[in-house]
Design a protein around this motif. Structure first.
Motif, PDB file in Angstrom:
ATOM      1  N   GLU A   1       0.839  -1.191   0.000  1.00 17.64           N
ATOM      2  CA  GLU A   1       0.000   0.000   0.000  1.00 17.64           C
ATOM      3  C   GLU A   1       0.875   1.242   0.000  1.00 17.64           C
ATOM      4  O   GLU A   1       2.075   1.172   0.168  1.00 17.64           O
ATOM      5  CB  GLU A   1      -0.884  -0.003   1.255  1.00 17.64           C
ATOM      6  N   ASP A   2       0.224   2.425  -0.137  1.00 17.07           N
ATOM      7  CA  ASP A   2       0.982   3.667  -0.237  1.00 17.07           C
ATOM      8  C   ASP A   2       1.883   3.858   0.964  1.00 17.07           C
ATOM      9  O   ASP A   2       3.002   4.327   0.854  1.00 17.07           O
ATOM     10  CB  ASP A   2       0.022   4.845  -0.342  1.00 17.07           C
ATOM     11  N   GLY A   3       1.406   3.503   2.132  1.00 13.62           N
ATOM     12  CA  GLY A   3       2.245   3.658   3.305  1.00 13.62           C
ATOM     13  C   GLY A   3       3.384   2.679   3.363  1.00 13.62           C
ATOM     14  O   GLY A   3       4.287   2.833   4.162  1.00 13.62           O
ATOM     15  N   ALA A   4       3.371   1.638   2.529  1.00 15.50           N
ATOM     16  CA  ALA A   4       4.339   0.571   2.692  1.00 15.50           C
ATOM     17  C   ALA A   4       5.744   0.989   2.351  1.00 15.50           C
ATOM     18  O   ALA A   4       6.658   0.811   3.126  1.00 15.50           O
ATOM     19  CB  ALA A   4       3.949  -0.619   1.826  1.00 15.50           C
ATOM     20  N   THR A   5       5.922   1.565   1.184  1.00 11.50           N
ATOM     21  CA  THR A   5       7.257   1.985   0.838  1.00 11.50           C
ATOM     22  C   THR A   5       7.373   3.483   0.836  1.00 11.50           C
ATOM     23  O   THR A   5       8.375   4.034   0.459  1.00 11.50           O
ATOM     24  CB  THR A   5       7.650   1.435  -0.544  1.00 11.50           C
ATOM     25  N   ASP A   6       6.272   4.176   1.255  1.00 16.05           N
ATOM     26  CA  ASP A   6       6.376   5.609   1.446  1.00 16.05           C
ATOM     27  C   ASP A   6       7.324   5.792   2.651  1.00 16.05           C
ATOM     28  O   ASP A   6       6.983   5.329   3.705  1.00 16.05           O
ATOM     29  CB  ASP A   6       5.043   6.232   1.831  1.00 16.05           C
ATOM     30  N   ALA A   7       7.638   4.975   3.595  1.00 20.83           N
ATOM     31  CA  ALA A   7       8.238   5.035   4.914  1.00 20.83           C
ATOM     32  C   ALA A   7       7.984   6.189   4.808  1.00 20.83           C
ATOM     33  O   ALA A   7       7.462   6.372   3.937  1.00 20.83           O
ATOM     34  CB  ALA A   7       9.328   4.571   5.692  1.00 20.83           C
TER      35      ALA A   7
ATOM     36  N   VAL B   1      15.867   4.041   9.355  1.00 15.62           N
ATOM     37  CA  VAL B   1      15.192   4.916   8.394  1.00 15.62           C
ATOM     38  C   VAL B   1      16.068   6.120   8.073  1.00 15.62           C
ATOM     39  O   VAL B   1      16.260   6.488   6.907  1.00 15.62           O
ATOM     40  CB  VAL B   1      13.823   5.362   8.931  1.00 15.62           C
ATOM     41  N   GLU B   2      16.628   6.745   9.103  1.00 15.29           N
ATOM     42  CA  GLU B   2      17.442   7.938   8.884  1.00 15.29           C
ATOM     43  C   GLU B   2      18.718   7.610   8.108  1.00 15.29           C
ATOM     44  O   GLU B   2      19.168   8.409   7.273  1.00 15.29           O
ATOM     45  CB  GLU B   2      17.770   8.595  10.226  1.00 15.29           C
ATOM     46  N   ASP B   3      19.305   6.444   8.367  1.00 19.53           N
ATOM     47  CA  ASP B   3      20.490   6.036   7.609  1.00 19.53           C
ATOM     48  C   ASP B   3      20.153   5.890   6.133  1.00 19.53           C
ATOM     49  O   ASP B   3      20.922   6.326   5.256  1.00 19.53           O
ATOM     50  CB  ASP B   3      21.042   4.722   8.156  1.00 19.53           C
ATOM     51  N   ALA B   4      19.016   5.271   5.845  1.00 21.74           N
ATOM     52  CA  ALA B   4      18.611   5.088   4.447  1.00 21.74           C
ATOM     53  C   ALA B   4      18.369   6.431   3.770  1.00 21.74           C
ATOM     54  O   ALA B   4      18.766   6.634   2.612  1.00 21.74           O
ATOM     55  CB  ALA B   4      17.355   4.217   4.377  1.00 21.74           C
ATOM     56  N   GLU B   5      17.741   7.354   4.482  1.00 21.64           N
ATOM     57  CA  GLU B   5      17.491   8.690   3.924  1.00 21.64           C
ATOM     58  C   GLU B   5      18.813   9.367   3.550  1.00 21.64           C
ATOM     59  O   GLU B   5      18.973   9.883   2.430  1.00 21.64           O
ATOM     60  CB  GLU B   5      16.728   9.550   4.936  1.00 21.64           C
ATOM     61  N   ALA B   6      19.736   9.397   4.492  1.00 25.71           N
ATOM     62  CA  ALA B   6      21.000  10.103   4.269  1.00 25.71           C
ATOM     63  C   ALA B   6      21.825   9.451   3.168  1.00 25.71           C
ATOM     64  O   ALA B   6      22.414  10.139   2.315  1.00 25.71           O
ATOM     65  CB  ALA B   6      21.803  10.142   5.572  1.00 25.71           C
TER      66      ALA B   6
ATOM     67  N   ASP C   1       3.068   1.989  20.588  1.00 21.61           N
ATOM     68  CA  ASP C   1       4.116   2.992  20.438  1.00 21.61           C
ATOM     69  C   ASP C   1       4.055   3.543  19.023  1.00 21.61           C
ATOM     70  O   ASP C   1       3.229   3.128  18.206  1.00 21.61           O
ATOM     71  CB  ASP C   1       5.500   2.407  20.726  1.00 21.61           C
ATOM     72  N   VAL C   2       4.943   4.477  18.730  1.00 22.08           N
ATOM     73  CA  VAL C   2       5.029   5.123  17.424  1.00 22.08           C
ATOM     74  C   VAL C   2       6.439   4.938  16.893  1.00 22.08           C
ATOM     75  O   VAL C   2       7.419   5.101  17.629  1.00 22.08           O
ATOM     76  CB  VAL C   2       4.686   6.624  17.524  1.00 22.08           C
ATOM     77  N   TRP C   3       6.548   4.591  15.608  1.00 26.15           N
ATOM     78  CA  TRP C   3       7.843   4.474  14.936  1.00 26.15           C
ATOM     79  C   TRP C   3       7.946   5.540  13.854  1.00 26.15           C
ATOM     80  O   TRP C   3       6.952   5.904  13.220  1.00 26.15           O
ATOM     81  CB  TRP C   3       8.013   3.091  14.301  1.00 26.15           C
ATOM     82  N   TYR C   4       9.162   6.035  13.650  1.00 28.58           N
ATOM     83  CA  TYR C   4       9.431   7.043  12.625  1.00 28.58           C
ATOM     84  C   TYR C   4       9.391   6.398  11.243  1.00 28.58           C
ATOM     85  O   TYR C   4       9.929   5.311  11.030  1.00 28.58           O
ATOM     86  CB  TYR C   4      10.809   7.654  12.876  1.00 28.58           C
ATOM     87  N   PHE C   5       8.766   7.112  10.298  1.00 27.05           N
ATOM     88  CA  PHE C   5       8.587   6.565   8.964  1.00 27.05           C
ATOM     89  C   PHE C   5       9.438   7.257   7.908  1.00 27.05           C
ATOM     90  O   PHE C   5       9.704   6.685   6.845  1.00 27.05           O
ATOM     91  CB  PHE C   5       7.107   6.678   8.587  1.00 27.05           C
TER      92      PHE C   5
ATOM     93  N   ASN D   1       6.738  11.627  -1.388  1.00 23.22           N
ATOM     94  CA  ASN D   1       6.987  10.387  -0.656  1.00 23.22           C
ATOM     95  C   ASN D   1       8.302  10.521   0.108  1.00 23.22           C
ATOM     96  O   ASN D   1       9.117  11.401  -0.194  1.00 23.22           O
ATOM     97  CB  ASN D   1       7.082   9.197  -1.615  1.00 23.22           C
ATOM     98  N   PRO D   2       8.560   9.627   1.068  1.00 19.67           N
ATOM     99  CA  PRO D   2       9.879   9.594   1.702  1.00 19.67           C
ATOM    100  C   PRO D   2      10.958   9.141   0.719  1.00 19.67           C
ATOM    101  O   PRO D   2      10.671   8.490  -0.289  1.00 19.67           O
ATOM    102  CB  PRO D   2       9.708   8.583   2.838  1.00 19.67           C
ATOM    103  N   ILE D   3      12.182   9.460   1.030  1.00 17.04           N
ATOM    104  CA  ILE D   3      13.319   9.145   0.161  1.00 17.04           C
ATOM    105  C   ILE D   3      13.402   7.658  -0.182  1.00 17.04           C
ATOM    106  O   ILE D   3      13.562   7.300  -1.363  1.00 17.04           O
ATOM    107  CB  ILE D   3      14.632   9.630   0.811  1.00 17.04           C
ATOM    108  N   PRO D   4      13.312   6.731   0.789  1.00 17.67           N
ATOM    109  CA  PRO D   4      13.412   5.312   0.413  1.00 17.67           C
ATOM    110  C   PRO D   4      12.330   4.883  -0.571  1.00 17.67           C
ATOM    111  O   PRO D   4      12.577   4.036  -1.438  1.00 17.67           O
ATOM    112  CB  PRO D   4      13.272   4.580   1.757  1.00 17.67           C
ATOM    113  N   THR D   5      11.139   5.459  -0.470  1.00 18.45           N
ATOM    114  CA  THR D   5      10.060   5.105  -1.391  1.00 18.45           C
ATOM    115  C   THR D   5      10.340   5.615  -2.786  1.00 18.45           C
ATOM    116  O   THR D   5      10.051   4.937  -3.784  1.00 18.45           O
ATOM    117  CB  THR D   5       8.727   5.674  -0.895  1.00 18.45           C
TER     118      THR D   5
END
Length: 374
Positions: A36-42, A317-322, A188-192, A255-259
């Motif tokens: 779904e859109d949220g799946a690889t949007d991280a 997530v942050e490592d993948a973004e950078a 809890d909440v995880w960063y996407f 979308n997020p960078i990984p997506t």
């Protein structure tokens, strides 16, 4: 003692047997399922118990459960491929942590939307057919509207502000209201990841959206974000984004960078503008029926396993973004636009939501902004 498999898990096991027999008879043809859109949007906050019973995070997943718990198997569903941080650094870590402890809990992870898309899975969690899931606020807002404000454009400046709110009494109150309204408990909440725009031109201000058809997910909150930022939104299914860009049906997307990487968008988009207009987050949720079926020790172990995974998941997530942004800059894969007028975007968005939100959603948004601006 015998393991009590969850009823959805039993059904899936039965279906798996049927599928294997069919494959043996008919050959090895198969197909992919698209997330779904949220799946690889991280998320720099310290690990929180996020409403856990006392001692859950201090004792860890191995303590408080004892060694004589009746074994239970819980399903853990999500929309992400196995290689996504929310599995590699999230769900799989939770599974392994509990498997190594003595709580009696074993986890079976159903990744990549195996148990259905987000909206359908939330209903299944509420009914107890799925035990644990990861859901974005916008998906949950179909059943609990006010929580959509967590996904409002520029509601948070970054993940630190997000987790400052998550660790506040205001979020505890939100958890209680959601539990009462839906029968679903937030653990809890995880960063996407930060969401950014891509197009074949830079996007530095709202004026740069002029004449562009920008794809947004088809949910009320995302479409409101488009209006707040001054973009013309075109809802397009997640699976069709690449083709729509290639054919010119849309001019850009967010979308997020990984997506952006996972969708191969650098092949059809020349610029990524680091607007950071949304701090993406997902909520780790559990069916209240499942939660109440667990012993106190098992509740503590599950809560601890989810919460203690939060920081590591954020780091992945942050490592993948950078790494991806640096790679694109070094290789010239995409032009990375960093001089975005985020302050103007943020002010515009806040004015929009203060004028257009009402009731509980407005109250939650005001709480978020008050805490985020401290």
């Amino acid at each position: 003692m015998s393991i009590r498999p969850h009823r959805r898990t039993r059904a899936l096991l039965s279906l798996s047997v049927v599928a294997l027999l069919a494959l043996a008879a008919c050959g090895d043809d198969g197909g992919d399922t698209s997330p779904e859109d949220g799946a690889t949007d991280a998320g720099g906050a310290a690990t929180t118990d996020a409403g856990a019973t006392d001692g859950a995070t201090e004792g860890g997943a191995d303590e408080g459960a004892g060694g004589d718990e009746e074994p239970v198997e819980l399903s853990f569903a999500n929309s992400y491929p196995d290689t996504h941080p929310h599995n590699e650094c999230g769900a799989f870590v939770v599974r392994d942590t509990l498997g190594e402890g003595d709580s009696g809990i074993s986890i079976e992870v159903f990744s990549n939307s195996q148990l259905g898309p987000d909206a359908e899975r939330f209903t299944s969690v509420a009914s107890g057919d799925i035990d644990i899931d990861i859901q974005g606020s916008s998906a949950i807002s179909a059943s609990f509207p006010e929580i959509g404000a967590l996904d409002a454009a520029y509601a948070f400046e970054g993940p630190d502000a997000l987790f400052e709110f998550v660790d506040s009494p205001a979020f505890e109150d939100l958890q209680e209201r959601m539990l009462e309204a839906t029968g679903v408990r937030v653990l809890d909440v995880w960063y996407f990841g930060m969401r950014h725009f891509t197009a074949n031109q830079p996007i530095r201000t709202s004026e740069d959206f002029s004449g562009l058809r920008m794809r947004f997910p088809d949910s009320p909150q995302y479409l409101a974000n488009a209006e707040a930022l001054g973009a013309t939104a075109v809802p397009v299914a997640f699976e069709e984004v690449y083709l729509a860009l290639q054919q010119g049906t849309i001019d850009g997307q967010e979308n997020p960078i990984p997506t952006i990487r996972d969708l191969n968008l650098p092949e059809v988009q020349s610029h990524v503008s680091l607007t950071g207009h949304q701090v993406g987050s997902v909520l780790a949720i559990v069916s209240e029926d499942t939660w109440q079926s667990l012993s106190q020790g098992q509740q503590e172990a599950l809560q601890a396993a989810i919460s203690e995974t939060r920081d590591g998941d954020r780091q992945c997530v942050e490592d993948a973004e950078a790494e991806l942004v640096q790679q694109w800059q070094d290789e010239g894969t995409m032009e990375v636009v960093e001089d975005v007028d985020r302050e103007a975007f943020a002010q515009q968005a806040e004015e929009y939501f203060m004028e257009n939100y009402s009731g509980d959603q407005l109250a939650l948004y005001e709480q978020i902004r008050e805490i985020a601006n401290q």
